[in-house]
Design a protein around this motif. Sequence first.
Motif, mmCIF file in Angstrom:
data_model
loop_
_atom_site.group_PDB
_atom_site.id
_atom_site.type_symbol
_atom_site.label_atom_id
_atom_site.label_comp_id
_atom_site.label_asym_id
_atom_site.label_seq_id
_atom_site.Cartn_x
_atom_site.Cartn_y
_atom_site.Cartn_z
ATOM 1 N N ARG A 75 -2.837 -0.463 -18.721
ATOM 2 C CA ARG A 75 -2.383 -0.599 -17.328
ATOM 3 C C ARG A 75 -1.417 0.533 -16.961
ATOM 4 N N GLY A 77 -0.814 3.935 -14.638
ATOM 5 C CA GLY A 77 -1.211 4.706 -13.468
ATOM 6 C C GLY A 77 -1.016 6.179 -13.764
ATOM 7 N N GLY A 98 -10.129 1.687 -8.589
ATOM 8 C CA GLY A 98 -9.711 1.102 -9.856
ATOM 9 C C GLY A 98 -9.829 -0.409 -9.891
ATOM 10 N N ARG A 149 -3.781 5.324 -5.314
ATOM 11 C CA ARG A 149 -4.838 4.861 -6.213
ATOM 12 C C ARG A 149 -4.261 4.470 -7.570
ATOM 13 N N ALA A 150 -3.282 5.243 -8.064
ATOM 14 C CA ALA A 150 -2.649 4.916 -9.345
ATOM 15 C C ALA A 150 -1.873 3.604 -9.259
ATOM 16 N N LEU A 151 -1.252 3.352 -8.115
ATOM 17 C CA LEU A 151 -0.453 2.136 -7.938
ATOM 18 C C LEU A 151 -1.309 0.898 -7.703
ATOM 19 N N PRO A 155 0.250 -0.808 -12.199
ATOM 20 C CA PRO A 155 0.477 -0.313 -13.563
ATOM 21 C C PRO A 155 1.828 -0.745 -14.120
ATOM 22 N N LEU A 158 3.986 4.440 -14.735
ATOM 23 C CA LEU A 158 3.387 5.469 -13.882
ATOM 24 C C LEU A 158 3.607 6.830 -14.533
#
Length: 370
Positions: A75, A77, A98, A149-151, A155, A158
């Motif tokens: 998990r 990001g 994701g 998108r990463a968040l 996650p 990061l």
Amino acid sequence: MAIAIKGIEKRFADAPVLRGIDLTIADGELVALLGASGSGKTTLLRILAGLEWPQAGSVTVDGRDWLALEAQRRRVGFVFQHYALFQHMSVRDNVAFGLTVRPRASRPPKGEIRARVEALLDLVEIGHLANRFPAQLSGGQRQRVALARALAIEPKVLLLDEPFGALDARIRKDLRRWLRELHDRLGMTTIFVTHDQDEAFELADRVVIMSDGRIEQAGTPDEIYDHPASPFVARFLGGVNELPAELAAGRLVVPGADAGAVTPPAGTDGTATLFVRPHEIDLVADSRAPARIRNMLTSGPSIRYDVDLPGLATPVEVELPREAARLRNLRRGDAVRLRLLRGRVFSAHGAPLPPAAPSPERHRILEAAL
């Protein structure tokens, strides 16, 4: 999430890239890995992400062995320098990606995905761009999409790899401030890689300086700037003069300069080097002094002087605020005395020498100079 990195070693073929990395990162901390290309910072980040595996060492997150977990189970990001957005997808679909590719058992309902994406787009302040495609966005907007998108996967950690490296200076500065504010709001443990000193010092709670696969120094920006642990760190930070010095009977002697305001190390005699930054030197007109002004350069609010000092192959750089420079009214060719206001002393072997307690006399000299 608290992260403990112990003894990490990594080699590619026979080339060592990481040589025993030990680092602890507190929950909610924002840490910068700062170093030149080839220092190992990106490799360390990729190990944390699960994209590389070390030959030795351990990584634990909140006590759990992360090296035993595949990347998708960590998990994490991850935000890349060049965005890595899907060009055929809208901003909205990029951010949702994701979540939509999760196994059915762990995939949120469509309505929940839609709501989470909309909330994230508003958080990164690009809600009005949801239906555009990456080719229709500026570099700064694309980086915000990549961050959203990463968040989206919520996650635990990061990770950002040179997140602003592809952007121009003005946009980088704006996004740095925005990212720091976002981090403070979310309270997420964040690690980012950069070769930009200003970026690291402005953004991070703690800066880790890396070189040749090792950590040279880790500390707050103020700790590193005020107390570099080695000549390498002092040089890496840039803009520093290296002056030969002698330590004798509690005195610091710098040939051709007045070092009375610099607190010498305690109980150490012998040859040393004084590292002093241009703005830590004052100039005083003195016809009997051996130093001469070679050149002057106006740089916005300050004036920079190149000063020739006997015995040095390169000129000493001195920087004075414009108003102070006007009061001194110095010109090229003038004889001047260098008054060293502060500095960092290293032994001939490169070891940092701790200063003694400053005396009232040195306080008086420093106050008079300032």
